[in-house]
Design a protein around this motif. Structure first.
Motif, PDB file in Angstrom:
ATOM      1  N   UNK A  55       6.076 -71.811  20.038  1.00  0.00           N
ATOM      2  CA  UNK A  55       6.334 -72.423  18.728  1.00  0.00           C
ATOM      3  C   UNK A  55       6.278 -71.421  17.587  1.00  0.00           C
ATOM      4  N   UNK A  56       7.214 -71.576  16.669  1.00  0.00           N
ATOM      5  CA  UNK A  56       7.255 -70.749  15.472  1.00  0.00           C
ATOM      6  C   UNK A  56       6.662 -71.518  14.301  1.00  0.00           C
ATOM      7  N   UNK A  57       6.024 -70.786  13.404  1.00  0.00           N
ATOM      8  CA  UNK A  57       5.469 -71.397  12.196  1.00  0.00           C
ATOM      9  C   UNK A  57       6.615 -71.874  11.321  1.00  0.00           C
ATOM     10  N   UNK A  58       6.398 -72.960  10.638  1.00  0.00           N
ATOM     11  CA  UNK A  58       7.434 -73.560   9.783  1.00  0.00           C
ATOM     12  C   UNK A  58       8.057 -72.534   8.829  1.00  0.00           C
ATOM     13  N   UNK A  59       7.253 -71.612   8.283  1.00  0.00           N
ATOM     14  CA  UNK A  59       7.780 -70.609   7.355  1.00  0.00           C
ATOM     15  C   UNK A  59       8.675 -69.576   8.033  1.00  0.00           C
ATOM     16  N   UNK A  60       8.548 -69.455   9.353  1.00  0.00           N
ATOM     17  CA  UNK A  60       9.342 -68.480  10.097  1.00  0.00           C
ATOM     18  C   UNK A  60      10.606 -69.071  10.702  1.00  0.00           C
ATOM     19  N   UNK A  61      10.759 -70.381  10.603  1.00  0.00           N
ATOM     20  CA  UNK A  61      11.946 -71.002  11.180  1.00  0.00           C
ATOM     21  C   UNK A  61      13.174 -70.562  10.402  1.00  0.00           C
ATOM     22  N   UNK A  62      14.138 -70.088  11.118  1.00  0.00           N
ATOM     23  CA  UNK A  62      15.331 -69.516  10.508  1.00  0.00           C
ATOM     24  C   UNK A  62      16.456 -70.539  10.418  1.00  0.00           C
ATOM     25  N   UNK A  63      17.196 -70.437   9.350  1.00  0.00           N
ATOM     26  CA  UNK A  63      18.398 -71.259   9.253  1.00  0.00           C
ATOM     27  C   UNK A  63      19.636 -70.413   9.516  1.00  0.00           C
ATOM     28  N   UNK A  64      19.500 -69.095   9.457  1.00  0.00           N
ATOM     29  CA  UNK A  64      20.613 -68.187   9.719  1.00  0.00           C
ATOM     30  C   UNK A  64      20.301 -67.332  10.937  1.00  0.00           C
ATOM     31  N   UNK A  65      21.164 -67.308  11.947  1.00  0.00           N
ATOM     32  CA  UNK A  65      20.889 -66.505  13.128  1.00  0.00           C
ATOM     33  C   UNK A  65      20.830 -65.008  12.836  1.00  0.00           C
ATOM     34  N   UNK A  66      21.389 -64.561  11.723  1.00  0.00           N
ATOM     35  CA  UNK A  66      21.367 -63.137  11.394  1.00  0.00           C
ATOM     36  C   UNK A  66      19.941 -62.634  11.185  1.00  0.00           C
ATOM     37  N   UNK A  67      19.008 -63.517  10.811  1.00  0.00           N
ATOM     38  CA  UNK A  67      17.624 -63.110  10.597  1.00  0.00           C
ATOM     39  C   UNK A  67      16.785 -63.095  11.858  1.00  0.00           C
TER      40      UNK A  67
END
Length: 188
Positions: A55-67
């Motif tokens: 699981x990733x922390x909510x702040x680390x969830x990406x909306x862009x795959x480039x990140x």
């Protein structure tokens, strides 16, 4: 070194993860999978491959795959610092502990990243899902499932390295150090 049957089983695990992604909404945003195997029969040599969502922390969830490549490197760097107590290190320790408690002879097999992407097919943009994985031998797996298509395409070690490769390889190296068994223990 992974046997050819272990590689085949890992391929099947990635295809199953792609199917699970539809119902579990993996890849929306990026999802990380820690993949391990275990002996199916105590007297036999047959092994089963399983994936566990990291699981990733909510702040680390990406909306862009480039990140995603940067996130993988940042995550690996955080896990590689034994003096820093981070939530991700605690999560990894917990996952490995649970795997060892239930499956003492489990072995780390691969890390994978599942994410949605825009693909260019015949010059046209199409939505799709990707699952990139790196196994303990450094082998690269790339699954691509175009929206609307019945089956995904899965390539193994084609020489085409995805941008996620360095980060997944770094996670694999760090995790291998955390999963190294003590005396009398199996490796997660």
């Amino acid at each position: 070194m992974l046997s050819s049957s272990a590689v085949h089983t890992l391929v099947c695990c990635l295809i199953a993860a792609d199917a699970d992604a539809e119902t579990l909404r993996w890849g929306q945003p990026a999802t990380l999978l820690l993949i391990h195997d275990r002996r199916v029969h105590t007297a036999g040599s047959i092994r089963e491959v399983r994936s566990v969502e990291f699981p990733l922390h909510r702040d680390d969830l990406l909306t862009e795959p480039a990140g995603l490549p940067a996130l993988l490197h940042r995550l690996a760097a955080g896990l590689d610092n034994p003096t820093a107590s981070t939530p991700y290190l605690a999560t990894l320790t917990t996952i490995i502990g649970l795997i060892r408690a239930t499956e003492p002879d489990a072995r780390l097999v691969a890390w994978a990243a599942c994410y949605d992407d825009i693909l260019t097919i015949d010059g046209q943009p199409r939505q799709g899902r990707r699952i990139d994985a790196v196994d303990t031998d450094g082998r690269v797996y790339q699954l691509t499932h175009v929206r609307g298509e019945d089956q995904p395409l899965l390539l193994v070690d084609t020489g085409d390295v995805p941008a996620t490769y360095p980060g997944l390889a770094a996670l694999l190296a760090v995790t291998a150090r955390h999963t190294h068994p003590g005396p009398g223990e199996g490796a997660a």
